[in-house]
Design a protein around this motif. Structure first.
Motif, PDB file in Angstrom:
ATOM      1  N   PRO A  17       0.801  -1.232   0.000  1.00  0.00           N
ATOM      2  CA  PRO A  17       0.000   0.000   0.000  1.00  0.00           C
ATOM      3  C   PRO A  17       0.832   1.280   0.000  1.00  0.00           C
ATOM      4  N   TRP A  18       2.058   1.199  -0.435  1.00  0.00           N
ATOM      5  CA  TRP A  18       2.907   2.380  -0.590  1.00  0.00           C
ATOM      6  C   TRP A  18       3.700   2.223  -1.874  1.00  0.00           C
ATOM      7  N   GLU A  44      -3.266  -0.934   5.209  1.00  0.00           N
ATOM      8  CA  GLU A  44      -4.485  -1.072   4.416  1.00  0.00           C
ATOM      9  C   GLU A  44      -5.724  -0.849   5.278  1.00  0.00           C
ATOM     10  N   GLN A  47      -6.044   2.830   5.891  1.00  0.00           N
ATOM     11  CA  GLN A  47      -6.462   3.516   4.670  1.00  0.00           C
ATOM     12  C   GLN A  47      -7.950   3.316   4.400  1.00  0.00           C
ATOM     13  N   THR A  81      -6.948  11.167  -3.535  1.00  0.00           N
ATOM     14  CA  THR A  81      -5.874  10.433  -2.847  1.00  0.00           C
ATOM     15  C   THR A  81      -6.420   9.172  -2.194  1.00  0.00           C
ATOM     16  N   SER A  82      -7.538   9.317  -1.522  1.00  0.00           N
ATOM     17  CA  SER A  82      -8.144   8.174  -0.848  1.00  0.00           C
ATOM     18  C   SER A  82      -8.590   7.114  -1.851  1.00  0.00           C
ATOM     19  N   GLU A  85      -5.658   5.116  -2.992  1.00  0.00           N
ATOM     20  CA  GLU A  85      -5.238   4.148  -1.976  1.00  0.00           C
ATOM     21  C   GLU A  85      -6.171   2.941  -1.938  1.00  0.00           C
ATOM     22  N   ARG A  88      -5.585   0.668  -4.855  1.00  0.00           N
ATOM     23  CA  ARG A  88      -4.382  -0.141  -4.654  1.00  0.00           C
ATOM     24  C   ARG A  88      -4.675  -1.325  -3.726  1.00  0.00           C
TER      25      ARG A  88
END
Length: 103
Positions: A17-18, A44, A47, A81-82, A85, A88
């Motif tokens: 997650p990065w 995760e 997030q 952005t969210s 994430e 992903r």
């Protein structure tokens, strides 16, 4: 720690997650029980929780307040952005699902 960036994802790697240098995806190799995998699970979870809270906050802002252009722009950036994430996380988890039985 065995997280690395790749141009092509390794068949047995887990998408983390990065990101790495230049925004490239990072993967960890292993059986999913190591430190990096556990850290990825925790990140995760955070997030996904934050995404839920942001959705609720955005809904409240959009129904109860008249937002300035600056506030709306900031909200849109946070939502983007969210969403990135969460996408992903979904890709990572989807890639780890077992292949469907053809029968």
């Amino acid at each position: 720690m065995n997280d690395r960036t790749y141009d092509d994802p390794p068949a047995d790697g887990r998408l983390l997650p990065w990101t790495g240098d230049g925004g490239k995806p990072c993967y960890v190799l292993g059986d999913g029980t190591g430190y990096v995998s556990r850290l990825a699970d925790q990140i995760e979870s955070v997030q996904l929780g934050m995404a839920g809270e942001l959705i609720d906050h955005a809904a409240e802002l959009l129904t109860e307040h008249r937002l300035t252009d600056r506030e709306l722009h900031y909200l849109a950036r946070q939502l983007a952005t969210s969403l990135r994430e969460v996408k992903r996380v979904a890709e990572s988890r989807g890639a780890r699902l077992p292949a469907p039985d053809p029968e």
